[in-house]
Motif scaffolding. Structure first.
Motif, mmCIF file in Angstrom:
data_model
loop_
_atom_site.group_PDB
_atom_site.id
_atom_site.type_symbol
_atom_site.label_atom_id
_atom_site.label_comp_id
_atom_site.label_asym_id
_atom_site.label_seq_id
_atom_site.Cartn_x
_atom_site.Cartn_y
_atom_site.Cartn_z
ATOM 1 N N UNK A 67 38.750 3.040 -28.153
ATOM 2 C CA UNK A 67 39.921 2.782 -28.985
ATOM 3 C C UNK A 67 39.474 2.168 -30.309
ATOM 4 N N UNK A 68 38.598 1.195 -30.226
ATOM 5 C CA UNK A 68 38.033 0.558 -31.409
ATOM 6 C C UNK A 68 36.526 0.451 -31.222
ATOM 7 N N UNK A 69 35.833 0.172 -32.308
ATOM 8 C CA UNK A 69 34.393 -0.043 -32.203
ATOM 9 C C UNK A 69 34.034 -1.225 -31.343
ATOM 10 N N UNK A 106 43.111 10.844 -29.992
ATOM 11 C CA UNK A 106 43.598 10.677 -31.365
ATOM 12 C C UNK A 106 43.947 9.232 -31.706
ATOM 13 N N UNK A 107 44.034 8.363 -30.690
ATOM 14 C CA UNK A 107 44.334 6.947 -30.938
ATOM 15 C C UNK A 107 43.067 6.098 -31.032
ATOM 16 N N UNK A 108 41.912 6.754 -31.179
ATOM 17 C CA UNK A 108 40.655 6.027 -31.303
ATOM 18 C C UNK A 108 40.341 5.640 -32.739
ATOM 19 N N UNK A 109 39.174 5.021 -32.910
ATOM 20 C CA UNK A 109 38.651 4.642 -34.229
ATOM 21 C C UNK A 109 39.607 3.739 -34.995
ATOM 22 N N UNK A 110 40.185 2.775 -34.314
ATOM 23 C CA UNK A 110 41.077 1.825 -34.979
ATOM 24 C C UNK A 110 40.371 0.485 -35.138
ATOM 25 N N UNK A 111 40.958 -0.385 -35.911
ATOM 26 C CA UNK A 111 40.434 -1.741 -36.057
ATOM 27 C C UNK A 111 40.922 -2.606 -34.901
ATOM 28 N N UNK A 120 43.598 4.566 -38.667
ATOM 29 C CA UNK A 120 42.234 4.978 -38.362
ATOM 30 C C UNK A 120 41.225 4.240 -39.236
ATOM 31 N N UNK A 121 40.204 3.689 -38.615
ATOM 32 C CA UNK A 121 39.117 3.049 -39.357
ATOM 33 C C UNK A 121 38.267 4.138 -40.005
ATOM 34 N N UNK A 122 38.011 4.054 -41.298
ATOM 35 C CA UNK A 122 37.223 5.092 -41.975
ATOM 36 C C UNK A 122 35.808 5.187 -41.410
ATOM 37 N N UNK A 123 35.229 6.376 -41.524
ATOM 38 C CA UNK A 123 33.872 6.600 -41.026
ATOM 39 C C UNK A 123 32.891 5.674 -41.726
ATOM 40 N N UNK A 124 33.054 5.466 -43.031
ATOM 41 C CA UNK A 124 32.115 4.608 -43.763
ATOM 42 C C UNK A 124 32.301 3.125 -43.465
ATOM 43 N N UNK A 125 33.306 2.799 -42.641
ATOM 44 C CA UNK A 125 33.519 1.409 -42.217
ATOM 45 C C UNK A 125 33.281 1.249 -40.709
ATOM 46 N N UNK A 126 32.581 2.209 -40.125
ATOM 47 C CA UNK A 126 32.258 2.120 -38.710
ATOM 48 C C UNK A 126 33.142 2.952 -37.806
ATOM 49 N N UNK A 127 34.039 3.760 -38.385
ATOM 50 C CA UNK A 127 34.911 4.595 -37.584
ATOM 51 C C UNK A 127 34.303 5.963 -37.308
ATOM 52 N N UNK A 128 35.108 6.880 -36.781
ATOM 53 C CA UNK A 128 34.634 8.218 -36.450
ATOM 54 C C UNK A 128 35.811 9.190 -36.477
ATOM 55 N N UNK A 129 35.502 10.487 -36.554
ATOM 56 C CA UNK A 129 36.536 11.506 -36.456
ATOM 57 C C UNK A 129 37.014 11.584 -35.014
ATOM 58 N N UNK A 130 38.302 11.513 -34.814
ATOM 59 C CA UNK A 130 38.847 11.537 -33.464
ATOM 60 C C UNK A 130 39.147 12.965 -33.019
ATOM 61 N N UNK A 131 39.319 13.125 -31.704
ATOM 62 C CA UNK A 131 39.617 14.430 -31.119
ATOM 63 C C UNK A 131 40.906 14.335 -30.318
ATOM 64 N N UNK A 132 41.499 15.494 -30.067
ATOM 65 C CA UNK A 132 42.776 15.559 -29.357
ATOM 66 C C UNK A 132 42.970 16.986 -28.860
ATOM 67 N N UNK A 139 51.242 8.589 -35.134
ATOM 68 C CA UNK A 139 51.881 8.029 -36.333
ATOM 69 C C UNK A 139 51.008 6.956 -36.985
ATOM 70 N N UNK A 140 50.696 7.154 -38.262
ATOM 71 C CA UNK A 140 49.899 6.193 -39.007
ATOM 72 C C UNK A 140 48.401 6.387 -38.886
ATOM 73 N N UNK A 141 47.958 7.403 -38.131
ATOM 74 C CA UNK A 141 46.534 7.658 -37.913
ATOM 75 C C UNK A 141 46.138 8.968 -38.588
ATOM 76 N N UNK A 142 44.832 9.177 -38.747
ATOM 77 C CA UNK A 142 44.327 10.410 -39.325
ATOM 78 C C UNK A 142 44.541 11.586 -38.369
ATOM 79 N N UNK A 143 44.553 12.793 -38.929
ATOM 80 C CA UNK A 143 44.682 13.999 -38.114
ATOM 81 C C UNK A 143 43.408 14.215 -37.306
ATOM 82 N N UNK A 144 43.524 14.395 -35.993
ATOM 83 C CA UNK A 144 42.330 14.578 -35.157
ATOM 84 C C UNK A 144 41.831 16.022 -35.201
ATOM 85 N N UNK A 145 40.637 16.231 -34.677
ATOM 86 C CA UNK A 145 40.082 17.560 -34.490
ATOM 87 C C UNK A 145 40.523 18.073 -33.116
#
Length: 361
Positions: A67-69, A106-111, A120-132, A139-145
């Motif tokens: 869910x988060x790092x 799709x609810x991963x990579x959050x702070x 969604x936490x940006x990749x350059x801040x320790x996040x990752x592209x999520x899948x679904x 709602x409020x998160x990036x579009x997953x792969x």
């Protein structure tokens, strides 16, 4: 049957029916998935406090499943070995240890939950592209792969590998997280699954991933350990995942070796309308128990010993899972035994004078 009667599932006996619900801690500051001293003390306090089963937080089966790092994982041997120390302490206090295996999708990579940054936490801040299952964002998160078939196969393999490590760490119970809007629930719900292949559309297709995971996990853990599945019994939306669908899929899961269903609700939508009241989710657990003939646990604003005992004594559920109440009072099981007039033999000897004082005052 009462709150303090034991319950045996396969070879595992829980000393009572008051269990620790999985509760995310977001406390792995190194972001390597390895549980820390915090997790030892956090979970160990519940075992010392008399809980019948101590369940870990949602523990990721892969790095992108967090869910988060700051989540725990069980996808490396280092993580497994760190969990083993915690399991040993829980066992030393007389409680079985359970682990909830999860993939956030799709609810991963959050702070961390309490930080002001949302989404969604940006990749350059320790996040990752999520899948679904589909390219539909929470709602409020990036579009997953959207996962392809090879990606789905990899998810099943990750759950199986995590289950094997859980056995090696000494866990007695393994729970597959198929609730709260995380990856498996995303496949189950038509609100988040718009696929047109063998994993989308019909109920049989939408439940295919979960049933494959259950088969793989059961094979990995063998016949002696207990296998739970956590369901959200409804999305609280007319066109969403429903209680009737939960009952159908739970029945199929039971035939494949799932021993108990941990029944919650919600998680697919960010702000559903939910009629909150003490024990508001218990009727969902009771319905799944009746439909499947399998044991169930109930959750949801169960905060008193009297209500918890009534849920069990009335046959609505076979156990209750407590979360926030145990955060406020990790020794609630000991307190509940006193309040209900039940004499238990697992009070820590170091705390014995507290038992007699509380009984008197």
């Amino acid at each position: 049957m009462s709150l303090f009667s034991p319950l045996t599932l396969r070879s595992i006996t829980m000393r009572n029916r008051l269990w620790v619900a999985p509760m995310c801690q977001y406390e792995v500051v190194k972001q390597d998935g390895v549980p820390t001293e915090w997790h030892l003390v956090h979970l160990g306090s519940f075992a010392r406090g008399g809980a019948g089963l101590v369940m870990t937080e949602a523990t990721a089966v892969s790095p992108e499943g967090r869910i988060s790092g700051e989540d725990t994982g069980i996808y490396t041997d280092e993580q497994r070995d760190a969990w083993s120390r915690i399991v040993d302490f829980i066992h030393a206090q007389g409680a079985p240890a359970g682990i909830q295996l999860a993939h956030a999708g799709r609810k991963g990579s959050r702070c961390r939950e309490w930080l002001p940054d949302k989404g969604t936490r940006p990749v350059d801040a320790g996040g990752w592209r999520t899948v679904a299952p589909s390219e539909i964002p929470f709602e409020g998160y990036d579009t997953p792969i959207a996962l392809d078939l090879a990606g789905i196969d990899a998810v099943v393999a990750d759950f199986a590998a995590a289950a094997r490590r859980a056995v090696e760490a000494g866990f007695d119970v393994v729970e597959v997280h198929a609730a709260h809007g995380y990856l498996i629930h995303q496949f189950l719900s038509p609100l988040s699954n718009r696929r047109t292949d063998a994993y989308g559309g019909s109920l049989d297709n939408r439940s295919r991933l979960l049933l494959r995971v259950i088969e793989a996990v059961r094979e990995a853990i063998g016949p002696d350990r207990a296998l739970f599945v956590r369901f959200s019994a409804t999305d609280w939306a007319d066109e969403g995942w429903s209680l009737d669908e939960t009952a159908i899929v739970a029945s199929a899961a039971h035939e494949l070796g799932a021993d108990l269903f941990d029944i919650s609700t919600g998680g697919t939508l960010a702000s559903p309308t939910i009629p909150l009241s003490p024990g508001y989710q218990v009727p969902f657990a009771a319905a799944i128990r009746e439909a499947t003939g399998a044991p169930v646990s109930a959750v949801g604003l169960i905060t008193t010993s009297l209500l918890a005992n009534e849920v069990i004594a009335s046959g609505q559920a076979d156990a209750v899972m407590m979360g926030r109440k145990l955060l406020r009072d990790p020794h609630f099981a000991l307190r509940a035994a006193l309040e209900l007039g039940v004499d238990i033999d697992y009070w820590p000897k170091n705390y014995d004078r507290a038992r007699t004082t509380l009984a008197r005052w």
